[in-house]
Scaffold this active site. Structure first.
Site, mmCIF file in Angstrom:
data_model
loop_
_atom_site.group_PDB
_atom_site.id
_atom_site.type_symbol
_atom_site.label_atom_id
_atom_site.label_comp_id
_atom_site.label_asym_id
_atom_site.label_seq_id
_atom_site.Cartn_x
_atom_site.Cartn_y
_atom_site.Cartn_z
ATOM 1 N N GLU A 51 0.836 -1.205 0.000
ATOM 2 C CA GLU A 51 0.000 0.000 0.000
ATOM 3 C C GLU A 51 0.868 1.252 0.000
ATOM 4 O OE1 GLU A 51 -2.848 0.102 3.222
ATOM 5 O OE2 GLU A 51 -3.832 1.880 2.409
ATOM 6 N N ASN A 198 -12.230 -0.956 -0.974
ATOM 7 C CA ASN A 198 -11.583 -1.577 0.185
ATOM 8 C C ASN A 198 -12.317 -1.165 1.456
ATOM 9 O OD1 ASN A 198 -9.180 -2.654 1.812
ATOM 10 N ND2 ASN A 198 -9.312 -0.530 2.509
ATOM 11 N N GLU A 199 -12.582 -2.117 2.305
ATOM 12 C CA GLU A 199 -13.209 -1.848 3.608
ATOM 13 C C GLU A 199 -14.321 -0.806 3.464
ATOM 14 O OE1 GLU A 199 -10.257 -1.319 6.737
ATOM 15 O OE2 GLU A 199 -9.655 -3.395 6.536
ATOM 16 N N TYR A 265 -6.863 -9.038 11.409
ATOM 17 C CA TYR A 265 -5.544 -8.760 11.971
ATOM 18 C C TYR A 265 -5.413 -9.419 13.341
ATOM 19 C CZ TYR A 265 -4.448 -5.426 8.307
ATOM 20 O OH TYR A 265 -4.152 -4.860 7.096
ATOM 21 N N GLU A 322 -6.187 -9.115 3.634
ATOM 22 C CA GLU A 322 -5.371 -8.431 4.659
ATOM 23 C C GLU A 322 -5.321 -9.324 5.884
ATOM 24 O OE1 GLU A 322 -6.058 -4.282 5.537
ATOM 25 O OE2 GLU A 322 -6.562 -3.857 3.437
ATOM 26 N N GLN A 371 2.018 -6.143 5.614
ATOM 27 C CA GLN A 371 2.190 -5.799 4.220
ATOM 28 C C GLN A 371 3.604 -6.212 3.797
ATOM 29 O OE1 GLN A 371 0.952 -1.874 3.077
ATOM 30 N NE2 GLN A 371 -0.946 -1.947 4.263
HETATM 31 O O1 AHR Z 1 -3.065 -2.517 6.248
HETATM 32 C C1 AHR Z 1 -3.346 -1.307 6.864
HETATM 33 C C2 AHR Z 1 -4.805 -0.906 6.750
HETATM 34 O O2 AHR Z 1 -5.604 -1.805 7.451
HETATM 35 C C3 AHR Z 1 -5.395 -0.921 5.372
HETATM 36 O O3 AHR Z 1 -5.132 0.230 4.656
HETATM 37 C C4 AHR Z 1 -6.852 -1.041 5.644
HETATM 38 O O4 AHR Z 1 -7.547 -1.676 4.611
HETATM 39 C C5 AHR Z 1 -6.910 -1.803 6.944
HETATM 40 O O5 AHR Z 1 -7.762 -1.226 7.848
#
Ligand code: AHR
Length: 518
Positions: A51, A198-199, A265, A322, A371
């Site tokens: 990103e 995205n999101e 995450y 992600e 990432q």
């Molecule tokens: O990876 C960091 C961020 O986490 C990304 O930009 C977003 O999609 C997510 O919330």
């Protein structure tokens, strides 16, 4: 004759016998069912995410053609060489949250004429658009990877998305294809994967699922497959446990999509406000991190079950685009840059997650760690001309033998790793057979204190030799730095013994092992 206690201890350890007052070394049993069919492991489970965030792109990948750092058309040579070793199958770009404020036409044409913008999500820094479509697709081709492009839904337009796909993939005598030619690229690129926003439930526009489902249908109508390029269209999916989102998307747009994404995450503390240090943690946080990582299994099961209701033939892939650890930023760094170190704990997280994806390979078609460089659970850290490979990099490199191989089902009975009143399985395993007939078995020991003996039976498989590599370290917090870049790196492994159909593996504490059976 009095036998010294130390000799008794040694004999007992060699024989694997329990000593008085001390429990035997824990053992796991594993059967490799090479006599049973398994799915092909989609190489895209080993995908990455890059990103416009912090120094992932600028500094990490892109230094520009004028840089004194050796580069190919502006892209770092050391990074290209390191990533090639991973066989990165696919790279997601340009975000993340950045994707929904990115206007692709700002990133084409002569670099000195490209307009700047503010990267409002990530540190409020000025983005000069020096790395745009041509640079990204050049990067993909230099590392031998497919492109996965996320179009802007949040602040963009359908026209913009439609024209971007035309610009990249059309060979017609058309306005966007001609603009591409004018910018120096005659042939269209192949772009396999496109995400629509995205999101969209959050940074991508705070939409409700029904509203986004309609937006997906609208965008999806106008991003076209041009001759020679068929898009795999990914709808923006859920945040962790948001099953309602998956239900609404599958009900209202399931038949239009090829993939539905999921973001998850691992937070060591479970608290977004205080996520904990990447390097300064105790066993309680080690355990919690791994327990929270394994929670992804529940998410995969439950989101898949919802998808099964609408798509029993599993046509739509679950795309975990992600995933990874997210800690407090490195002290002294820009908090908006999400920069963090990477320890032996992250290596174990990577191994566990990759096993989960493989074990759900019937539904999960792609996964992209967040990432690639300098951000969150990165493969590579750079600082100007310096570069260091992280423990997570080494797991990706060791595991790349599974890419496109056929999964060999494993039956595993693992002892628990117990901490206080909580427990998780100590051992995680996955296996595959490649086209040359070699079988690879990957194993993770989550227990930071105890080695574990894995008694493995080979069913439907005759092997003459076993070789392997191990990634482990003396401490849970061990990590690589620019000054000491090889603190955590794979070593030859001699702890596996083959006797006919029986394989015995002495799996060290806190380790990742990959074996080759031939
Ligand atoms: O990876 C960091 C961020 O986490 C990304 O930009 C977003 O999609 C997510 O919330």
């Amino acid at each position: 004759m009095k036998i010294p206690t130390s000799s008794l201890l040694l004999a007992a350890l060699c024989l694997g016998a329990a000593l008085p007052g001390r429990a035997a070394e824990p053992a796991a049993t594993l059967t490799l069912r090479a006599d049973q069919p398994g799915p092909v492991i989609n190489r895209n489970l080993y995908g990455q995410f890059a990103e416009h965030l912090g120094t992932c792109i600028y500094g990490g990948i892109w230094v520009g053609p004028e840089s004194t750092i050796p580069n190919t058309r502006g892209i770092r040579n050391d990074v290209i060489a390191a990533l090639k070793q991973l066989h990165v199958p696919v790279v997601r770009w340009p975000g993340g949250c950045f994707a929904d404020e990115y206007h692709w036409k700002d990133g084409i044409g002569p670099r000195e004429q490209r307009p700047a913008m503010i990267n409002t999500h990530w540190g409020g820094v000025v983005e000069n658009n020096g790395f745009g479509t041509h640079e990204f697709l050049d990067f993909c081709s230099l590392i031998g990877s497919e492109a996965y492009v996320c179009v802007n839904v949040g602040s963009g337009t359908v026209k913009e998305a439609m024209e971007w796909v035309e610009y990249m993939t059309s060979d017609a005598n058309s306005p966007m294809a001609n603009l591409r030619r004018a910018n120096g690229r005659a042939e269209p690129w192949k772009v396999k994967f496109v995400a629509v926003g995205n999101e969209s439930w959050g940074c991508g526009g705070n939409m409700r699922p029904e509203y986004y489902a309609d937006e997906f249908r609208r965008y999806n109508t106008f991003i076209k497959d041009y001759p020679g390029n068929t898009l795999y269209r990914v709808a923006g999916g859920s945040n962790g446990e948001d099953y309602e989102w998956t239900e609404a998307l599958m009900a209202n747009a399931g038949k239009y999509m090829d993939g539905l994404s999921l973001h998850y995450y691992t937070l060591a503390t479970g608290d977004w406000k205080t996520k904990g240090s990447a390097t300064d943690f105790d066993e309680t946080l080690w355990f919690a991190t791994l327990q929270r990582t394994l929670h992804l299994n529940d998410l995969l099961v439950r989101h898949s079950a919802i998808m099964d209701k609408y798509d029993p033939k599993k046509r739509v892939g679950l795309v975990v685009d992600e995933w990874g650890t997210w800690y407090d930023p490195t002290p002294g760094s820009n908090p908006g840059f999400l920069q963090q170190q990477n320890t032996m704990r992250d290596a174990i997280v990577a191994g566990l997650n990759l096993h989960l994806f493989q074990n759900h390979a019937d539904r999960v078609t792609m996964a992209n760690i967040a990432q690639m460089i300098n951000v969150l659970q990165a493969m590579i850290l750079t600082d100007k001309e310096k570069i260091v490979l992280t423990p997570t990099y080494h797991v990706f490199e060791m595991f790349n033998v599974h890419q496109d191989a056929t999964a060999v089902p494993v039956q595993l009975s693992s002892p628990d790793y117990v901490l206080g009143t909580e427990k998780i399985p100590a051992v995680s395993a996955a296996a595959s057979r490649n086209q040359a007939g070699k079988v690879h078995l990957s194993l993770v020991n989550t227990n930071p204190n105890d080695a574990i003996t894995v008694n493995c039976t080979l069913a439907g498989l005759t092997a003459k030799t076993v070789t392997g590599r191990v990634l482990t370290a003396p401490t849970m917090q061990a990590h690589n730095t620019f000054a000491a870049p090889e603190t955590v790196k794979p070593q030859a492994f001699s702890g596996a013994k083959l006797d006919g159909a029986n394989l015995t593996i002495a799996l060290p504490a806190k380790s990742v092992v990959v074996l080759t059976l031939e």
